[in-house]
Design a protein around this motif. Sequence first.
Motif, short mmCIF file in Angstrom:
data_model
loop_
_atom_site.label_atom_id
_atom_site.label_comp_id
_atom_site.label_asym_id
_atom_site.label_seq_id
_atom_site.Cartn_x
_atom_site.Cartn_y
_atom_site.Cartn_z
N LEU A 31 0.88 -1.24 0.10
CA LEU A 31 0.14 0.06 0.09
C LEU A 31 0.84 1.33 -0.09
O LEU A 31 0.33 2.50 -0.52
CB LEU A 31 -1.00 0.07 1.24
CG LEU A 31 -2.10 -0.79 1.39
CD1 LEU A 31 -2.73 -0.90 2.33
CD2 LEU A 31 -3.13 -0.46 0.15
N PRO A 36 -2.08 5.22 -5.45
CA PRO A 36 -3.32 5.07 -5.81
C PRO A 36 -3.50 5.48 -7.30
O PRO A 36 -3.03 6.66 -7.60
CB PRO A 36 -4.09 5.66 -4.97
CG PRO A 36 -3.04 6.07 -3.46
CD PRO A 36 -1.84 6.01 -4.31
N THR A 62 -10.44 4.67 1.02
CA THR A 62 -9.57 4.08 2.16
C THR A 62 -8.19 3.94 1.91
O THR A 62 -7.10 4.02 2.22
CB THR A 62 -10.22 3.15 2.96
OG1 THR A 62 -11.38 3.44 3.39
CG2 THR A 62 -9.32 2.51 4.02
N THR A 63 -8.01 3.16 0.71
CA THR A 63 -6.62 2.89 0.12
C THR A 63 -5.85 3.91 -0.14
O THR A 63 -4.47 4.12 0.28
CB THR A 63 -6.78 2.28 -1.25
OG1 THR A 63 -7.53 1.13 -1.22
CG2 THR A 63 -5.41 1.88 -1.84
N ARG A 64 -6.50 5.30 -0.73
CA ARG A 64 -5.38 6.29 -0.88
C ARG A 64 -5.26 7.07 0.51
O ARG A 64 -4.17 7.64 0.55
CB ARG A 64 -6.44 7.50 -1.81
CG ARG A 64 -6.87 7.01 -3.05
CD ARG A 64 -7.56 8.05 -3.76
NE ARG A 64 -8.00 7.46 -5.05
CZ ARG A 64 -9.33 7.70 -5.51
NH1 ARG A 64 -10.08 8.66 -4.88
NH2 ARG A 64 -9.64 7.04 -6.35
N TYR A 67 -2.47 5.03 1.86
CA TYR A 67 -1.28 5.63 1.44
C TYR A 67 -0.51 6.82 1.61
O TYR A 67 0.64 6.84 1.94
CB TYR A 67 -1.57 5.64 -0.23
CG TYR A 67 -0.29 6.11 -0.94
CD1 TYR A 67 0.56 5.21 -1.39
CD2 TYR A 67 -0.24 7.52 -1.06
CE1 TYR A 67 1.64 5.76 -2.13
CE2 TYR A 67 0.70 8.05 -1.93
CZ TYR A 67 1.81 7.01 -2.45
OH TYR A 67 2.78 7.39 -3.33
N SER A 84 -9.44 5.52 7.96
CA SER A 84 -8.10 4.85 7.98
C SER A 84 -7.39 5.07 8.89
O SER A 84 -6.43 3.89 9.49
CB SER A 84 -7.37 5.60 6.77
OG SER A 84 -7.14 7.02 7.11
#
Length: 161
Positions: A31, A36, A62-64, A67, A84
């Motif tokens: 991650l 992203p 959430t991934t961003r 990150y 997050s």
Amino acid sequence: MRTFSAPSLSPLGRRWRALHLVILPGLLFALANVRPGSLPAWFPFATSCGAITGLPCIFCGTTRAIYHLLHGELARALYYNWLSFPLLAGAAALYVLNLIELSTGRDFLSRLPRPRLTRRSAAAFAAGFVLLWFLQVYLAVSQQKTELLNPHGPLYSFVVR
């Protein structure tokens, strides 16, 4: 006087905890190093449910956010998805607990009380989930987070006018 005595870890429990101690850092490394939005064009899934429905789900961004959180950019992580922060804190707490359990050979998680699933608790959980979703949609629309919204999605026109 009662003393706290946690049961011993089973061999399967040891393997699962050891696997967790390897997988979590590997996922966080991935991650932190995969930017992203850099997924290849051949990737078969939409990168967010907002791309499908038009509105973000509670985990959209959430991934961003993770990150940016892993790169120390707290404001950007908060912008993309505030969840997050507790998600990463929970993962870190579980990692530390698994490390302690492996080093002591005791299963501390088995001693925690387990919540029972009743109609009332299921309804409360569902209501909390819907309220979180409303909050996420409100934040995305009010802050004009265009990367989490899709004007061509079927739910977009009901909320944004």
